[in-house]
Design a protein around this motif. Structure first.
Motif, short mmCIF file in Angstrom:
data_model
loop_
_atom_site.label_atom_id
_atom_site.label_comp_id
_atom_site.label_asym_id
_atom_site.label_seq_id
_atom_site.Cartn_x
_atom_site.Cartn_y
_atom_site.Cartn_z
N ASN A 14 9.88 -1.35 -8.57
CA ASN A 14 9.06 -2.08 -8.82
C ASN A 14 9.43 -3.69 -8.82
O ASN A 14 10.49 -3.96 -8.67
CB ASN A 14 8.02 -2.30 -9.94
N GLY A 27 2.24 -9.32 -4.48
CA GLY A 27 1.49 -7.97 -3.80
C GLY A 27 1.06 -7.57 -2.50
O GLY A 27 -0.10 -7.48 -2.36
N ILE A 63 -1.48 -5.22 -1.46
CA ILE A 63 -1.18 -3.75 -1.97
C ILE A 63 -2.23 -3.46 -3.03
O ILE A 63 -2.81 -4.24 -3.74
CB ILE A 63 0.26 -3.80 -2.74
N GLY A 116 -3.25 -4.62 -6.40
CA GLY A 116 -2.13 -5.60 -6.72
C GLY A 116 -2.91 -7.20 -6.94
O GLY A 116 -3.88 -7.33 -6.74
N VAL A 127 4.58 -5.22 -9.49
CA VAL A 127 3.95 -4.40 -8.16
C VAL A 127 4.77 -3.39 -7.78
O VAL A 127 6.19 -3.45 -7.72
CB VAL A 127 3.97 -5.53 -6.91
#
Length: 524
Positions: free
Chosen positions: A99, A104, A120, A123, A188
């Motif tokens: 991560n 994101g 994402i 995100g 993320v």
């Protein structure tokens, strides 16, 4: 999992064959008196560097001289004893955490501008309303477009502390407007398990791209979900997986093996042997298992494949794996750069070392793919060079071989026509991602609301996108003959359109449907 005299933490660093490293296992080194003892040779080197730094006629970056010296020393040892400069070491560590803290988005640089391929899911950017196709023009007033933009600058502006705020200036092409949006940075996830889905009513499929800090938890979550959905058989896909943290690979192996089964052991120069055994806590010890491998399956992935094969636990399907069986110890310098030095070899449960020869030098070692192509090994199992002197037997009497990767139980040739071995790498590269983004960016509305079946029909029943992709590739001055592999190319184009429009699951629905190794796995 039971451990006998093992040097924990055992750690692997990974990259696929086209990366800058390929599957190095290493263990952190304790500081010893021997390491700290300063002999005349060390003093000589330090004195020379100081002399150059203070008196050389021109300005010289002595750090780069030291880097070159260290690299020169390590290159004479083996292909996996390496020096990693500070900036590369930080990136390597980041990629293996599982991560990062940021906004994101998946993005690429399109004509000197940061273009969002996809935010994402779940995100920070998606929550803030950023969409696929948006351009990020600035972050907190810092300009993020133009020829001078670098990846380092982008990361420095877009990453930050958890819950910190960044104001982005966005250009949305579909609406022809600019606007500012505040994004709250957060953790993320970077998935190492690409997908865990059912191939049919009783067969699950899990694909692992590397072994990061979160891989076992991702795998276990996916496995439990598949078991609940009725999975009695499992296809574990380790193709193009160059390795990762060894503990994660061992934990995953333990899910398949019964109590006290040997998973892997290491042996150092002094003859010390350290063994790692399975525990009685495996969640899939009895279900049918097949493992998919290819020429880019390396290191930790080979440990799993070797443990499954040598314990007669399942079938290995595909092509001979890379052949990486060396263990490195890591030494961290004050400037955060690192050296990874080979200190041991690892062996599969039957006692095989699967490390291939590196006597001809690093260039030949990492160019092994071309040798396999020239020998015909990618197309016929009979072309695999096997040393009879490195023959081993599994508990059930199966013959397995050491000396250069894991030889599969069932061979599956490369899908593309002879002479086009680069196409599989091409079709899973950023080139396809960029092409599809460009096509969608030109007319995203034409795909709005389409189902997976409608997208498939649009791409596969016409040569329009195939021909556009040919032109896209060939304008990059690297002509590749795609015509002899048209259906293969269309499959991956369709899959990428589905990924960018619908998501990861739909990508794999397309790709796996006609995957030759998956088809072979389903037969068994």
């Amino acid at each position: 999992m039971k451990v006998d005299k093992v040097y924990f933490p055992l750690i692997i660093f990974t990259a696929v064959a086209v990366g800058f490293l390929l599957g190095g296992i290493f263990i952190k080194a304790p500081v010893s008196e021997k390491q700290n003892a300063e002999n005349q040779t060390k003093r000589k080197l330090n004195k020379l560097i100081d002399f150059i730094d203070s008196d050389y006629v021109d300005e010289v970056n002595t750090d780069s001289i030291v880097d070159q010296t260290v690299n020169g020393i390590l290159e004479k040892l083996d292909p996996h004893s390496v020096y990693i400069a500070k900036n590369e070491a930080e990136e390597a560590a980041q990629s293996m955490k599982g991560n990062f803290v940021g906004i994101g988005v998946n993005f690429f640089i399109d004509k000197d501008t940061v273009a969002v391929i996809q935010p994402i899911e779940g995100g920070p950017s998606e929550k803030a309303g950023i969409k696929a196709g948006d351009r990020i023009l600035s972050a907190n007033g810092a300009i993020l477009f133009g020829k001078k933009i670098t990846t380092e600058k982008l990361y420095s502006k877009l990453k930050g502390e958890p819950n910190s705020e960044v104001t982005l200036l966005i250009f949305r092409k579909s609406e022809n407007k600019k606007f500012k949006v505040k994004v709250i940075r957060n953790v993320v996830p970077v998935k190492s398990v690409d997908i865990a889905i059912m191939l049919n009513k009783t067969t699950g499929y899990i694909k692992i791209n590397r072994f990061a800090e979160t891989t076992y938890n991702e795998f276990k979550s996916g496995l439990n979900r598949l078991i609940k959905q009725g999975a009695k058989s499992l296809v574990l896909d380790l193709r193009n997986n160059g390795g990762g943290y060894l503990e994660e690979a061992v934990f995953i192996s333990d899910e398949f093996l019964k109590d006290d089964k040997l998973i892997v052991f290491t042996k150092n120069r002094k003859g010390r042997i350290d063994k790692t055994f399975a525990s009685d806590k495996g969640a899939f010890e009895n279900g049918k298992l097949t493992v998919l491998i290819n020429e880019n399956t390396a290191s930790a992935s080979e440990i799993i494949a070797g443990a499954i094969q040598d314990n007669d636990r399942g079938l290995i399907i595909g092509r001979r794996s890379f052949g990486k069986g060396l263990v490195q110890r890591e030494m961290l310098f004050d400037d955060k750069s690192t050296v990874r030095l080979t200190v041991a070899r690892y062996y599969t449960p039957t006692g095989r070392s699967i490390q291939k020869s590196y006597k001809e030098g690093n260039a030949e070692y990492f160019n092994d793919f071309m040798h396999r192509y020239e020998s015909g090994e990618l197309y016929a199992k009979d072309s695999i060079k096997i040393a009879d002197t490195l023959k081993f037997k599994t508990p059930k009497g199966r013959i397995v071989y050491g000396g250069g990767g894991i030889v599969p139980d069932i061979f599956v040739p490369i899908e593309t026509a002879k002479g086009n071995e680069i196409i599989p790498l091409l079709m899973q590269s950023g080139a396809v991602t960029n092409f599809v983004f460009t096509e969608l960016d030109a007319n995203r509305r034409a795909f709005k609301g389409m189902t997976i079946q409608q997208i498939s029909a649009k791409i596969e029943t016409s040569d329009v996108y195939f021909n556009d992709f040919k032109n896209f590739i060939n304008t990059s001055e690297s002509f590749i003959d795609l015509d002899s592999n048209k259906n293969y190319v269309k499959r991956y184009l369709t899959a990428e359109f589905c990924r960018q429009l619908l998501g990861e699951n739909q990508y794999y629905q397309i790709v796996l449907k006609d995957d030759t190794m998956v088809k072979e796995a389903l037969k068994h």
